[in-house]
Design a protein around this motif. Sequence first.
Motif, mmCIF file in Angstrom:
data_model
loop_
_atom_site.group_PDB
_atom_site.id
_atom_site.type_symbol
_atom_site.label_atom_id
_atom_site.label_comp_id
_atom_site.label_asym_id
_atom_site.label_seq_id
_atom_site.Cartn_x
_atom_site.Cartn_y
_atom_site.Cartn_z
ATOM 1 N N PHE A 260 0.526 -0.804 0.196
ATOM 2 C CA PHE A 260 0.003 -0.118 0.398
ATOM 3 C C PHE A 260 1.337 0.850 0.143
ATOM 4 N N ALA A 261 0.442 2.207 -0.643
ATOM 5 C CA ALA A 261 1.213 3.023 -1.035
ATOM 6 C C ALA A 261 0.240 4.805 -1.117
ATOM 7 N N LEU A 262 1.466 5.385 -0.271
ATOM 8 C CA LEU A 262 0.780 6.652 0.272
ATOM 9 C C LEU A 262 1.531 7.588 -0.144
ATOM 10 N N PHE A 263 1.093 9.286 -0.156
ATOM 11 C CA PHE A 263 1.668 10.351 -0.217
ATOM 12 C C PHE A 263 0.850 10.993 0.807
ATOM 13 N N GLU A 264 2.013 12.841 0.829
ATOM 14 C CA GLU A 264 0.750 13.589 1.825
ATOM 15 C C GLU A 264 0.332 13.372 3.256
ATOM 16 N N ASP B 23 -0.588 14.398 5.172
ATOM 17 C CA ASP B 23 -2.073 14.437 6.348
ATOM 18 C C ASP B 23 -2.839 12.655 6.278
ATOM 19 N N ALA B 24 -2.134 12.483 4.916
ATOM 20 C CA ALA B 24 -2.760 11.273 4.676
ATOM 21 C C ALA B 24 -2.221 9.826 5.048
ATOM 22 N N SER C 267 -2.879 9.538 9.132
ATOM 23 C CA SER C 267 -4.064 9.521 9.479
ATOM 24 C C SER C 267 -3.998 8.101 8.964
ATOM 25 N N TYR C 268 -3.283 7.451 8.226
ATOM 26 C CA TYR C 268 -3.334 5.557 7.706
ATOM 27 C C TYR C 268 -2.691 5.299 9.204
ATOM 28 N N ARG D 266 -4.952 4.468 12.208
ATOM 29 C CA ARG D 266 -5.903 3.715 11.951
ATOM 30 C C ARG D 266 -5.388 2.228 11.947
ATOM 31 N N HIS E 208 -11.020 17.127 18.659
ATOM 32 C CA HIS E 208 -10.496 17.214 17.642
ATOM 33 C C HIS E 208 -11.013 18.178 16.259
ATOM 34 N N THR E 209 -11.982 19.461 16.473
ATOM 35 C CA THR E 209 -11.562 20.609 16.119
ATOM 36 C C THR E 209 -10.256 21.501 16.364
ATOM 37 N N ARG E 210 -9.909 21.373 17.050
ATOM 38 C CA ARG E 210 -9.037 21.940 17.807
ATOM 39 C C ARG E 210 -7.655 22.110 17.510
ATOM 40 N N ARG F 152 -7.678 20.077 14.400
ATOM 41 C CA ARG F 152 -7.334 19.936 13.133
ATOM 42 C C ARG F 152 -7.458 21.264 12.671
ATOM 43 N N ARG G 103 -3.690 23.107 10.374
ATOM 44 C CA ARG G 103 -4.162 23.602 9.931
ATOM 45 C C ARG G 103 -3.022 24.369 9.968
#
Lengths: 208, 208
Positions: free
Chosen positions: A65-69, A71-72, A75-76, A79, A94-96, A98, A102
């Motif tokens: 499984f390959a991924l970039f970014e 934030d992703a 997140s991966y 999980r 959670h809102t704070r 995020r 950013r």
Amino acid sequence: MQDAPVHLYGATYSVYVRICRMALAAKGVDYQLMPVDVFADGGPGHDHLERQPFGKIPAFEHGDFALFETDAIVSYVERAFDGPPLECRNAAHHTRMRQLMRIVDNYAYPALVWKCYVPETAEDREVAAESWDAAAKVLAVVACLMGPSWMAGPALSLADIYMWAALAYFRRTERGPELIAAHAGLAAWCDRMAEHPVSVATGYEVEM
Amino acid sequence: MQDAPVHLYGATYSVYVRICRMALAAKGVDYQLMPVDVFADGGPGHDHLERQPFGKIPAFEHGDFALFETDAIVSYVERAFDGPPLECRNAAHHTRMRQLMRIVDNYAYPALVWKCYVPETAEDREVAAESWDAAAKVLAVVACLMGPSWMAGPALSLADIYMWAALAYFRRTERGPELIAAHAGLAAWCDRMAEHPVSVATGYEVEM
């Protein structure tokens, strides 16, 4: 699948590579850092462009499984692996979290790292007065939004990880310590983050 | 608290204001759009700087809870209001959703909107050949990562909302339709997004 090999592609000087390394360290994930230098003559190389078509770092693989970014990737990591949660579960926290992530992307990283740390370490360039002003403003906003002990909740979260990856460089600048010290809560957070096992395990060369 | 008034501050031309409007529309939330023009002479005004210290749009209020940064606003909207989920629950889909959201921030928005749509609509400026090349590359990456019907899962998610807010402008450029048509899945997605109630309810002026 948890046991498939994990590869992180990038350079240890990168703020975003460090964010991923801190997240992996916090989860206790074994991984191999595969050096990719985006500042090398001729760019990062064709093999890297197959992993990250825009030529940036980091890139990530877990088994096939390959991924970039970043934030992703974080997140991966949150999980796919066991270990303490890195995302705040409570909705307000959670809102704070995020928002602070950013704020790092859009204001703290450009102001603290690119406009203060990078020119200062280039030695032949002086940091412009307005760069220190912009940095002071970012610190004031962060100090106002952050929680009493951690950035965004009752424990270390991605907000702390993102913020530390930028602030660890800014603390090394000439005016960094003084500008941070203007905010007692932020200064105390910095001292605790500097000693946190996840920070120590992933330190920048200048921190060692 | 769900019933407290919701205010979104910003201009309808803004890609990021539209992302928030689409998220609110998808959840069926009543809100008031409070016009703030960041391109006005002298900037957006002091009252706005109290909401968003960096002078950007959008900013958001729900009752006495104030917030800025689109990613945080949509995260809040997801958690604070009833209605269909906008974040993919499945881990693999969630990862892809985050990746596509950040691809919009870091590549699609700058390339498709700022380097193609904006200069073309300024009329006196031609879009550079390399801007079309950069746009084509972003489209190819998105077409490769996206799912068979929605960007990142079995239903509309924040990935679709982010992507559409940028692509709706790019489709209006001279070469936009031809470059999108090179990717059948992406072109079909565009056609469906253009007719989606959430798109129709929040259209840009040029779409009307």
